[in-house]
Scaffold this active site. Structure first.
Site, PDB file in Angstrom:
ATOM      1  N   ALA A   1      33.627 133.041  11.428  1.00 31.26           N
ATOM      2  CA  ALA A   1      32.791 132.959  10.225  1.00 31.26           C
ATOM      3  C   ALA A   1      32.991 131.619   9.529  1.00 31.26           C
ATOM      4  O   ALA A   1      32.089 131.108   8.875  1.00 31.26           O
ATOM      5  CB  ALA A   1      33.141 134.097   9.264  1.00 31.26           C
TER       6      ALA A   1
ATOM      7  N   GLU B   1      31.265 128.139  12.309  1.00 35.84           N
ATOM      8  CA  GLU B   1      29.874 128.090  12.783  1.00 35.84           C
ATOM      9  C   GLU B   1      28.899 127.874  11.618  1.00 35.84           C
ATOM     10  O   GLU B   1      28.006 127.044  11.681  1.00 35.84           O
ATOM     11  CB  GLU B   1      29.511 129.425  13.443  1.00 35.84           C
ATOM     12  CG  GLU B   1      29.873 129.529  14.891  1.00 35.84           C
ATOM     13  CD  GLU B   1      29.035 128.607  15.780  1.00 35.84           C
ATOM     14  OE1 GLU B   1      29.611 128.073  16.719  1.00 35.84           O
ATOM     15  OE2 GLU B   1      27.828 128.393  15.509  1.00 35.84           O
TER      16      GLU B   1
ATOM     17  N   SER C   1      29.443 126.829   8.349  1.00 34.91           N
ATOM     18  CA  SER C   1      29.527 125.566   7.600  1.00 34.91           C
ATOM     19  C   SER C   1      29.003 124.414   8.454  1.00 34.91           C
ATOM     20  O   SER C   1      28.334 123.509   7.941  1.00 34.91           O
ATOM     21  CB  SER C   1      30.971 125.268   7.193  1.00 34.91           C
ATOM     22  OG  SER C   1      31.481 126.336   6.436  1.00 34.91           O
TER      23      SER C   1
ATOM     24  N   CYS D   1      30.465 136.876   0.969  1.00 32.31           N
ATOM     25  CA  CYS D   1      31.327 135.952   1.723  1.00 32.31           C
ATOM     26  C   CYS D   1      32.671 135.677   1.029  1.00 32.31           C
ATOM     27  O   CYS D   1      32.717 135.272  -0.130  1.00 32.31           O
ATOM     28  CB  CYS D   1      30.589 134.634   1.926  1.00 32.31           C
ATOM     29  SG  CYS D   1      31.541 133.450   2.873  1.00 32.31           S
TER      30      CYS D   1
ATOM     31  N   GLU E   1      33.703 122.207   1.219  1.00 33.05           N
ATOM     32  CA  GLU E   1      33.414 121.395   2.412  1.00 33.05           C
ATOM     33  C   GLU E   1      32.039 120.713   2.289  1.00 33.05           C
ATOM     34  O   GLU E   1      31.909 119.518   2.528  1.00 33.05           O
ATOM     35  CB  GLU E   1      33.399 122.283   3.668  1.00 33.05           C
ATOM     36  CG  GLU E   1      34.777 122.778   4.063  1.00 33.05           C
ATOM     37  CD  GLU E   1      34.751 123.804   5.211  1.00 33.05           C
ATOM     38  OE1 GLU E   1      35.827 124.107   5.726  1.00 33.05           O
ATOM     39  OE2 GLU E   1      33.666 124.314   5.568  1.00 33.05           O
TER      40      GLU E   1
HETATM   41  C1  HEM Z   1      28.092 127.802   4.603  1.00 33.48           C
HETATM   42  C2  HEM Z   1      29.001 128.581   5.123  1.00 33.48           C
HETATM   43  C3  HEM Z   1      28.972 130.085   5.079  1.00 33.48           C
HETATM   44  C4  HEM Z   1      27.910 130.938   4.981  1.00 33.48           C
HETATM   45  C5  HEM Z   1      26.432 130.594   4.884  1.00 33.48           C
HETATM   46  C6  HEM Z   1      28.442 132.291   4.984  1.00 33.48           C
HETATM   47  C7  HEM Z   1      27.674 133.437   4.852  1.00 33.48           C
HETATM   48  C8  HEM Z   1      28.184 134.718   4.762  1.00 33.48           C
HETATM   49  C9  HEM Z   1      27.402 135.900   4.491  1.00 33.48           C
HETATM   50  C10 HEM Z   1      25.898 135.940   4.288  1.00 33.48           C
HETATM   51  C11 HEM Z   1      28.252 136.975   4.461  1.00 33.48           C
HETATM   52  C12 HEM Z   1      27.879 138.430   4.147  1.00 33.48           C
HETATM   53  C13 HEM Z   1      27.907 139.294   5.364  1.00 33.48           C
HETATM   54  C14 HEM Z   1      27.337 140.705   5.108  1.00 33.48           C
HETATM   55  O1  HEM Z   1      26.996 141.068   3.996  1.00 33.48           O
HETATM   56  O2  HEM Z   1      27.208 141.424   6.099  1.00 33.48           O
HETATM   57  C15 HEM Z   1      29.566 136.445   4.735  1.00 33.48           C
HETATM   58  C16 HEM Z   1      30.700 137.232   4.831  1.00 33.48           C
HETATM   59  C17 HEM Z   1      31.936 136.728   5.194  1.00 33.48           C
HETATM   60  N1  HEM Z   1      32.287 135.397   5.311  1.00 33.48           N
HETATM   61 FE1  HEM Z   1      31.082 133.802   5.114  1.00 33.48          FE
HETATM   62  N2  HEM Z   1      29.803 132.226   5.110  1.00 33.48           N
HETATM   63  C18 HEM Z   1      30.166 130.897   5.166  1.00 33.48           C
HETATM   64  C19 HEM Z   1      31.452 130.400   5.273  1.00 33.48           C
HETATM   65  C20 HEM Z   1      32.570 131.156   5.433  1.00 33.48           C
HETATM   66  C21 HEM Z   1      33.912 130.629   5.574  1.00 33.48           C
HETATM   67  C22 HEM Z   1      34.284 129.147   5.492  1.00 33.48           C
HETATM   68  C23 HEM Z   1      34.728 131.716   5.775  1.00 33.48           C
HETATM   69  C24 HEM Z   1      36.202 131.796   5.992  1.00 33.48           C
HETATM   70  C25 HEM Z   1      37.014 130.839   6.091  1.00 33.48           C
HETATM   71  C26 HEM Z   1      33.897 132.912   5.725  1.00 33.48           C
HETATM   72  C27 HEM Z   1      34.362 134.203   5.880  1.00 33.48           C
HETATM   73  C28 HEM Z   1      33.610 135.333   5.665  1.00 33.48           C
HETATM   74  C29 HEM Z   1      34.141 136.692   5.783  1.00 33.48           C
HETATM   75  C30 HEM Z   1      35.557 137.061   6.170  1.00 33.48           C
HETATM   76  C31 HEM Z   1      33.077 137.560   5.478  1.00 33.48           C
HETATM   77  C32 HEM Z   1      33.113 139.099   5.487  1.00 33.48           C
HETATM   78  C33 HEM Z   1      33.306 139.659   4.109  1.00 33.48           C
HETATM   79  C34 HEM Z   1      33.240 141.168   4.066  1.00 33.48           C
HETATM   80  O3  HEM Z   1      32.640 141.791   4.942  1.00 33.48           O
HETATM   81  O4  HEM Z   1      33.792 141.734   3.111  1.00 33.48           O
HETATM   82  N3  HEM Z   1      32.608 132.522   5.517  1.00 33.48           N
HETATM   83  N4  HEM Z   1      29.503 135.077   4.898  1.00 33.48           N
END
Ligand code: HEM
Length: 409
Positions: free
Chosen positions: A245, A248, A250, A358, A367
């Site tokens: 997560a 890819e 970022s 997220c 970043e």
């Molecule tokens: C531009 C970059 C990013 C975007 C667009 C993004 C987008 C998202 C979105 C839309 C979700 C919601 C998923 C859902 O509702 O099913 C999510 C969840 C999550 N993201 Fe990101 N993310 C980004 C960067 C990151 C980074 C840098 C990390 C960790 C280092 C991360 C870790 C996570 C995790 C662990 C979840 C799951 C949270 C949960 O289910 O409680 N993400 N992300």
């Protein structure tokens, strides 16, 4: 709107829908049309099932915050992304991504503890240094250079590896496997092999860190495993989830965002000439709204009957929440097709909404802010080195982006 879309709307339209190659930043015309007809509509997916597609911002927020909506991918009727994800559902350990309620809150607390304000703040100078060094190396090399390879991919990979405590030397291995894991057309075997490779690698590091911890996030997770709060497999799965997560997404935002700014020079100039950090911070929110890189829908299943937008979602129905189209909902964002970094886009759902929002969003924001401002200030003559219609867009991956972006300066 293309004839194919008009035709398919008389039946149940197929999802995911194609974007118009002439407008690569726009969400598909078909999802826009569905939102106008009814933001809660049936679509057909790869296995012939007909889950609900949610395309309006209000309906999405309502459902993402509703405890009757679940992420339990093992329930029959769950609208899996592809055959590989469906076939391998049994081997994926529980994690934040596939648990609800109290169980989800427990996993999530362990992960959010890793993202202390102090840790993310301390990472900013490291991110800045990484970006500076990568740009130095790019300008010292030949022109044109591929921005994806030289900057967009390495920045988040190096940062997440540093945070987790995973050696960056293994990035080729992770890159190859995570590409398979997020490829829509990967076979179930390829999908399983990719996850298994990465999982075993992660498990080995977790086991080492259970014995010999360092000051990094995987050591924290290994500590929870050592204390019996979770098992080692769950700790490895949490680390793997963060690794995938965390880079890819970022990486796609960096490359696609740079392309969008190069095509909107008036917006680019505002970032390049900004002396106030809030200009760049607002620009990142607008780019998150505008680009809609999470374009394959958040997958859910209804646990109980739900009435919404004149529709009756039954218990057991699949639900897909399509974030990129709702961020172009004109009721929330007037003239959504205009990239306008001065608009107030903070209420976008590019990072999701509700309990699964997220976890890494503050890190991602840091970043993106650092990359866009540093790149545009250091290379004021940055330009795409090929005609716009030759840029290839990644429609076949979980996150939207470009495969490569040849640039010159
Ligand atoms: C531009 C970059 C990013 C975007 C667009 C993004 C987008 C998202 C979105 C839309 C979700 C919601 C998923 C859902 O509702 O099913 C999510 C969840 C999550 N993201 Fe990101 N993310 C980004 C960067 C990151 C980074 C840098 C990390 C960790 C280092 C991360 C870790 C996570 C995790 C662990 C979840 C799951 C949270 C949960 O289910 O409680 N993400 N992300």
């Amino acid at each position: 709107m293309s004839e194919a879309v008009t035709e398919s709307l008389t039946e149940t339209p197929y999802f995911p829908m194609e974007r118009d190659p002439r407008c690569p930043f726009d969400p598909p015309e078909g999802t826009k049309k569905l939102r106008e007809i009814n933001p809660v509509s049936r679509v057909e997916i790869w296995d012939g099932s007909k889950p609900w597609l949610i395309t309006g911002l209000e309906a999405q927020k309502e459902l993402l915050g509703d405890p009757r909506i679940s992420v339990d991918e093992k329930l029959p009727g769950f609208p899996h992304w592809n055959e590989g994800m469906a076939a391998n559902v049994g081997i994926r350990p529980k994690s934040v991504f596939n648990s609800d309620g109290e169980e989800h809150a427990r996993f999530r607390r362990m992960m959010t503890r890793a993202f202390t304000v102090k840790r993310v703040k301390a990472l900013r100078p490291f991110i800045q240094q990484t970006v500076d060094e990568l740009i130095d190396a790019m300008v010292a090399g030949p022109k044109p250079a591929d921005l994806v390879e030289k900057l967009a991919l390495p920045v988040p990979s190096i940062v997440i590896c540093q945070m987790l405590g995973v050696p960056y030397e293994n990035h080729d291995f992770f890159q190859e496997n995570s590409v398979q894991a997020v490829d829509r057309y990967a076979t179930p075997e390829q999908n399983m092999q990719a996850f298994a490779n990465m999982f075993m690698f992660m498990l080995e590091i977790v086991q080492k860190k259970m014995e010999d911890p360092a000051d990094d996030v995987l050591s924290d997770f290994a500590g929870y495993a050592r204390d019996g709060e979770i098992d080692a497999a769950e700790a490895a799965q949490m680390g793997l989830g963060m690794l995938i997560a965390g880079h890819e997404t970022s990486a796609n935002m960096i490359a696609l965002g740079t392309l969008a700014l190069l095509e909107n020079p008036d917006q680019l100039e505002m970032i390049r000439d900004a002396e106030d950090d809030t200009v760049v911070a607002d620009a990142v929110e607008e780019l998150m709204r505008y680009l809609g890189i999470i374009h394959n829908g958040q997958r859910r299943i209804a646990l109980e009957d739900i009435d919404i937008s004149g529709q009756h979602i039954k218990a057991g129905d699949g639900v897909i929440i399509e974030l990129s189209s709702s961020n172009w909902d004109p009721a929330a964002f007037p003239e959504p097709e205009r990239l306008d970094i001065t608009r107030s886009a903070r209420l976008h759902t590019g990072f999701g909404f509700g309990p699964h929002q997220c976890i890494g969003q503050q890190l991602a924001r840091a970043e993106l802010q650092i990359v866009y401002s540093t790149l545009l200030k250091r290379l004021p003559d940055l330009a795409v080195a090929i005609p716009a219609d030759r840029v290839e867009f990644k429609s076949d991956r979980l996150a939207y982006g470009v495969y490569s972006l040849p640039v010159t300066w």
